[in-house]
Design a protein around this motif. Structure first.
Motif, PDB file in Angstrom:
ATOM      1  N   ASP A   1       0.858  -1.177   0.000  1.00 24.15           N
ATOM      2  CA  ASP A   1       0.000   0.000   0.000  1.00 24.15           C
ATOM      3  C   ASP A   1       0.895   1.228   0.000  1.00 24.15           C
TER       4      ASP A   1
ATOM      5  N   HIS B   1       0.501   5.318   0.294  1.00 25.76           N
ATOM      6  CA  HIS B   1      -0.385   6.468   0.486  1.00 25.76           C
ATOM      7  C   HIS B   1       0.423   7.658   0.982  1.00 25.76           C
ATOM      8  N   HIS B   2      -0.167   8.838   0.839  1.00 27.64           N
ATOM      9  CA  HIS B   2       0.594  10.049   1.142  1.00 27.64           C
ATOM     10  C   HIS B   2       0.784  10.226   2.641  1.00 27.64           C
TER      11      HIS B   2
ATOM     12  N   ASP C   1       0.668  14.857   5.958  1.00 26.74           N
ATOM     13  CA  ASP C   1       0.382  15.373   7.314  1.00 26.74           C
ATOM     14  C   ASP C   1       1.300  14.738   8.357  1.00 26.74           C
ATOM     15  N   HIS C   2       2.289  13.970   7.898  1.00 28.81           N
ATOM     16  CA  HIS C   2       3.247  13.308   8.795  1.00 28.81           C
ATOM     17  C   HIS C   2       2.564  12.383   9.790  1.00 28.81           C
ATOM     18  N   HIS C   3       1.430  11.742   9.370  1.00 33.37           N
ATOM     19  CA  HIS C   3       0.719  10.866  10.307  1.00 33.37           C
ATOM     20  C   HIS C   3       1.451   9.558  10.540  1.00 33.37           C
ATOM     21  N   SER C   4       2.320   9.205   9.602  1.00 32.54           N
ATOM     22  CA  SER C   4       2.992   7.918   9.721  1.00 32.54           C
ATOM     23  C   SER C   4       4.460   8.111  10.012  1.00 32.54           C
ATOM     24  N   HIS C   5       4.987   7.186  10.745  1.00 33.71           N
ATOM     25  CA  HIS C   5       6.434   7.129  10.825  1.00 33.71           C
ATOM     26  C   HIS C   5       6.807   5.709  10.488  1.00 33.71           C
TER      27      HIS C   5
ATOM     28  N   THR D   1       8.736   1.901  10.480  1.00 34.35           N
ATOM     29  CA  THR D   1       9.087   0.900  11.488  1.00 34.35           C
ATOM     30  C   THR D   1      10.595   0.734  11.570  1.00 34.35           C
TER      31      THR D   1
ATOM     32  N   HIS E   1       4.047   6.955   2.235  1.00 33.80           N
ATOM     33  CA  HIS E   1       4.255   5.860   3.162  1.00 33.80           C
ATOM     34  C   HIS E   1       4.104   4.572   2.375  1.00 33.80           C
TER      35      HIS E   1
ATOM     36  N   PHE F   1       3.700   0.679   2.686  1.00 37.74           N
ATOM     37  CA  PHE F   1       3.293  -0.253   3.737  1.00 37.74           C
ATOM     38  C   PHE F   1       3.272  -1.671   3.179  1.00 37.74           C
TER      39      PHE F   1
ATOM     40  N   GLN G   1       4.064  -6.705   9.613  1.00 36.42           N
ATOM     41  CA  GLN G   1       3.952  -5.479   8.829  1.00 36.42           C
ATOM     42  C   GLN G   1       5.272  -4.714   8.853  1.00 36.42           C
ATOM     43  N   LYS G   2       5.497  -3.977   7.787  1.00 29.89           N
ATOM     44  CA  LYS G   2       6.607  -3.011   7.760  1.00 29.89           C
ATOM     45  C   LYS G   2       6.075  -1.734   7.145  1.00 29.89           C
ATOM     46  N   GLY G   3       6.478  -0.625   7.702  1.00 28.62           N
ATOM     47  CA  GLY G   3       6.080   0.658   7.136  1.00 28.62           C
ATOM     48  C   GLY G   3       7.336   1.464   6.820  1.00 28.62           C
TER      49      GLY G   3
END
Lengths: 162, 800
Positions: free
Chosen positions: A71, A73-74, A77-81, A83, A138, A140, A152-154
């Motif tokens: 996956d 996705h944008h 907004d820095h919602h993801s960091h 792993t 991001h 994923f 999972q890995k992000g």
């Protein structure tokens, strides 16, 4: 007092009976390994719109691998960091206009305990609205084994036009 | 009663005619106690008082008897009486604040109920709840053996009975089944724990009396207290907790004039983020640092009001309850959504009390009427209920699947409204009981409900639905002798569920023959399913003065719910994609229960084992598949059915070492195994590990102005849980020490009842296998000091 002691006997039996549990079911999760040479993408890598990249990671499981999904996705907004241990520098926050979205699931040949992907993924240059937003995305990866255990890995990546 | 006695008087000439003992049981304020137990030795005859506190026992010879009168929350009274013809004796019970800690064996009401009930039950009252006050009602009950919780955060928990929870446990408040979004794991029961004065927990399937869903057990809450004639009074409850800076207060006022009585209660709760003994949380492989041990954004608040009005007349009683429970709670901000999230720490860590996104709010409104008519041999009870449950989940708009990156302004819902559920429930029960003679009681009844559930918001999980159910049952209870009681019952249920279809509000790409078109995907097809089932139960009790035995076998069933049949969406706490199966059949469970109790002056021991078999247990099965069209490529979980075998039981024992010193132990164990299907050999999700509580309790009647003092130490020992099923993690065993201490202080005429607890005395970091947050490695609450104070007040009271 005598009868007081016998209360504990069934209780102790219970404790013993649970400590010798059965070990026949698979209780191990699969693993996603990005440390091999040539693994792509890894944290902080860049993908380019209008190009094709080869998704190359190593999947392992003690019994049998299931399937995996990717996956993108944008992350404006820095919602993801990620792993991963390494930190990537992020662009300033912004609002999406025409962000790129990619979701796809893939099968793994049955009976595999080890599987190295060699998947070419085409990233279009634009959609009906126009060119995609450049910036932080991001990436994923989700992996399952046949029993339904998952890993999972992000990854933090950049997506740009060359 | 006197009139009744006199009417029998002319028959006393006949030596064969036996006599009647009757009277009224009241409390300190001369309020009649409904449901108090009256037991007569050595004949071992017993009964319960009716709504006006009256009792009568027939078939007695002249002579001396010992009478034991008890009621939960009151000191048991033992007296010698002489029966000469029809006699009348009234008794007054005084309040006790401590006799409930071990209600199972010390309380006579509970003991008699248990002696007559073939299922295993636990009974507690409001004093027990205050002494064990937890973050929610179920947390306060968790100490009972066989009773557990599935928690998320500090203020929400769902009941679990012997490892079964969610829709497998029925919660009943004032005879009406509490209906909300029970399937959801991320919110608690909409029940005000201050408004409850009596709880019965039935451990084991009870479909016979409670219908579908009661396959795991029942939490039955009844307001039994009725104020005395011409009385006015109330209580003020206050509670504080240090771990989450909880402040709670609940005020009640009650009164009665002749046959009319009313009470009113208002409760306010407010708490901050709870604290855990760790500085970061590993959410799968993501590490979220915590600010000052705060579980970010888990604060909450609750406002409840209750009004009840009743009339009480000879042979007739009716009560109307109106309540509104309203709460708002934050979710742990790093672990809600499609993936673990980074959050704006500046915003979230500014205050431990504010509630930011993501959060949910619930409003539960209820109107219930319960009435009963009593004639000589016939009792008719009716219950009517209306409920509206309104729940919203709010979070920042995040496009997922092929939702547009920018939320369009043409839609009729807010971009930040993640999900909304609105459920209207109309319920009705009628039950008739015919007391044929001293030995035999026949009961029959009908219960029915209709639910209408609508949905809204940007994200889909379950469809809107309408559901109708009706059940008809008959039941007989026969006493062969005072020692031996047999109960048989049979029930037929019918249910119809109609789910509505749902289409996405945005188009997704569909690839057919290399052509990509954008379509509004259908998430759920309309579905019409009808279910019916026959359940039955057979139970037997055999009671000796010191020993009692009981056994019950029964068949229970549960209709699949809309979520199990038609779910199709992301679970924002598990990051999983859940899909229903439209052709599931109703769950059928067969269970055998037994109970052995030994009670003597100093020692009490009880063992309650069970065996249980499900021919088709419905559960959410994590598969090897991934979803492509909705979340972010999440793992797919399908609802499926498998054969399941379970066994386990509870044990409890208390030994009175000294007059004021009691030792106790309670233990519980459940083993589950799936016998078929994809997860053959695995256990069921959220299987509780074996655990035990060792307790030492010291009590003192009076120290200066303080009365009924107690200090109690609980040492909870929980085994490791290595028996797991995907996606669970094994959980290590743990030990926790809790201390409780309390009593009553009287200053002039004002009494204050206080209880103080130190939970997790050593601030241990441990994981609870049945916590929903266990999956993301959130440890349980750190040390928590809990203080609860009750101030009763009363106006004029009239002595009998």
């Amino acid at each position: 007092m005598k009868s007081y002691k016998f209360v504990f006997i069934p209780f102790l039996l219970l404790i013993i009976s649970i400590s010798c549990e059965k070990g026949e079911t698979d209780k191990q999760k699969p693993e996603i390994d990005l440390s091999n040479a040539g693994a792509f993408p890894i944290n902080c890598d860049t993908l380019y719109f209008g190009e094709t990249f080869i998704f190359k990671v190593m999947f392992t499981d003690n019994a049998e691998l299931g399937s995996y999904s990717i996956d993108i996705h944008h992350n404006f907004d820095h919602h993801s960091h990620s792993t991963e241990v390494t930190e990537c520098s992020l662009d300033p926050k912004k609002s999406p206009v025409n962000p790129f979205v990619f979701i796809q699931d893939y099968s793994i040949p049955g009976g595999s305990k080890e599987y190295e992907t060699n998947l070419s993924v085409v990233i279009p240059a634009s959609n009906a609205i126009g060119p995609f937003d450049e910036g932080d995305y991001h990436f994923f990866i989700s992996l399952t084994d046949k029993e339904g255990w998952s890993a999972q890995k992000g990854l933090s990546i950049k997506m740009r036009y060359r | 009663m006197l009139l009744l006695s006199m009417s029998f008087a002319h028959l006393s000439a006949n030596a064969q005619i036996k006599y009647e003992l009757s009277g009224v049981i009241v409390d300190e304020n001369s309020q009649p106690l409904a449901g108090a137990s009256v037991f007569l030795y050595p004949v071992e005859k017993g009964t319960f008082t009716d709504g006006q506190g009256r009792y009568s026992i027939n078939g007695l010879n002249n002579g001396s008897y010992t009478i034991v009168v008890s009621f939960i929350g009151y000191r048991t009274l033992t007296d010698s009486i002489e029966i000469k013809g029809n006699s009348s004796f009234n008794f007054r019970l005084s309040f006790a604040s401590i006799n409930l800690q071990e209600v199972v064996v010390t309380d006579n009401y509970a003991r008699i109920r248990q002696r007559e009930e073939p299922l295993n039950i636990e009974i507690v009252n409001d004093d027990y709840l205050k002494q064990n006050l937890g973050g929610s009602l179920m947390k306060s009950l968790e100490r009972l053996p066989g009773v557990g919780t599935i928690d998320i955060g500090s203020g929400h928990s769902k009941p679990v009975i012997r490892g079964l929870g969610f829709n497998r446990v029925v919660v009943v408040e004032n005879n009406i089944k509490h209906e909300a979004q029970q399937w959801g794991s991320d919110h608690g029961l909409e029940i005000d724990q201050y408004a409850i004065d009596n709880i019965e927990v039935i451990k084991g399937p009870a479909s016979l009396m409670y219908g579908s869903d009661a396959i795991g057990g029942v939490i039955d809450m009844k307001n039994r207290k009725i104020p005395a004639d011409n009385s006015l009074g109330g209580t003020i409850d206050m509670a504080g907790k240090t771990n989450n800076d909880y402040l709670g207060t609940s005020v009640s006022v009650f009164g009665r004039k002749n046959w009319l009585f009313a009470d009113f209660r208002a409760t306010l709760l407010d708490y901050g983020d709870y604290k855990v003994p760790t500085d970061s949380i590993d959410i799968y492989s993501y590490r979220a640092p915590l600010h000052e041990n705060h579980m970010r954004n888990t604060a909450g608040q609750e406002q409840d009001i209750h009004l009840s009005i009743g009339i009480i007349k000879p042979g007739f009683q009716s009560r109307l309850y109106i309540s509104n429970i309203s709460s708002k709670n934050g979710f742990f901000a790093n672990a809600h959504g499609l993936e673990p999230r980074s959050v704006d720490t500046e915003l979230h860590d500014r205050s431990g009390r504010d509630i930011n996104y993501p959060y949910h709010q619930v409003n539960h409104f209820k109107v219930i009427n319960t009435s009963q008519w009593k004639r000589e041999k016939l009792k008719i009870e009716s219950d009517l209920g209306f409920q509206r449950n309104f729940r919203q989940e709010w979070s920042q708009y995040v496009s997922h699947g092929y939702m547009p990156g920018v939320f369009p302004d043409s839609l009729d819902f807010d971009s930040d409204l993640e999900r909304q559920f609105e459920k209207y429930v109309y319920s009705g029960n009628i039950k008739a009981s015919y007391f044929q003679n001293e030995e035999t009681l026949f009961s029959a009844g009908i219960s029915s409900d209709y639910q209408n559930n609508s949905i809204d918001g940007r994200s889909f999980i379950i469809p809107a639905f309408k559901q109708f159910t009706i059940g008809v049952y008959a039941f007989v209870k026969h006493s062969f002798s005072v020692k031996s009681i047999l109960q048989l019952g049979i029930r037929y249920d019918f249910g119809h569920l109609n789910t509505l279809s749902y289409y996405d509000w945005y188009p997704s790409p569909v690839i057919i023959n290399n052509d990509t078109t954008f379509q509004f995907l259908i998430r759920a097809d309309a579905l019409n399913r009808s279910f019916s089932s026959i359940s039955w139960s057979a139970g037997y009790n055999y009671n000796l003065p010191e020993f009692s035995f009981r056994a019950n076998i029964g068949k229970s069933f549960r209709m699949p719910i809309a979520k199990e049949l038609a779910a199709n969406g992301v679970n924002y706490h598990h990051f999983s994609y859940e899909v229903g199966s439209p052709d599931l059949s109703p769950e059928i469970s067969y269970q055998a229960d037994a109970g052995i109790e030994y009670n003597s002056d100093k020692l009490a021991i009880g063992l309650t084992p069970f065996l249980n078999y499900f021919s088709n247990y419905i559960y959410l099965n994590p598969t090897a598949e991934h979803d492509r069209l909705y979340g972010n490529g999440n793992q797919v979980y399908y609802y499926t059915q498998s054969r399941v075998f379970r066994y386990g039981g509870e044990i409890h024992a208390h030994y009175q070492l000294l007059k004021s010193l009691q030792l106790g132990v309670m233990g519980e164990y459940v083993y589950s195994e799936q016998l078929s299907g994809d997860k053959k050999g695995f256990t069921l999700p959220f299987s509780p590990p074996a655990s035990a509580i060792f307790n030492v309790k010291y009590q003192k009647q009076k120290v200066k102005r303080a009365e009924n003092l107690y200090i109690s130490i609980d040492y909870r020992l929980s085994a490791a849980q290595n028996n797991i099923v995907p996606p669970e993690e094994t959980t290590e065993g743990y030990q926790v020490i809790n201390i409780g201490f309390g009593g009553e202080i009287k200053v002039k005429n004002q009494k204050a009842i206080f209880s103080f607890q130190i939970q997790n005395l050593l601030n241990n970091k441990y994981f609870n296998h049945t916590s929903y947050y266990r999956l993301i490695n959130v440890p349980e609450q750190g040390r928590n000091l809990v203080l609860s104070i009750t101030l009763p007040f009363s106006g004029k009271t009239k002595q009998l």
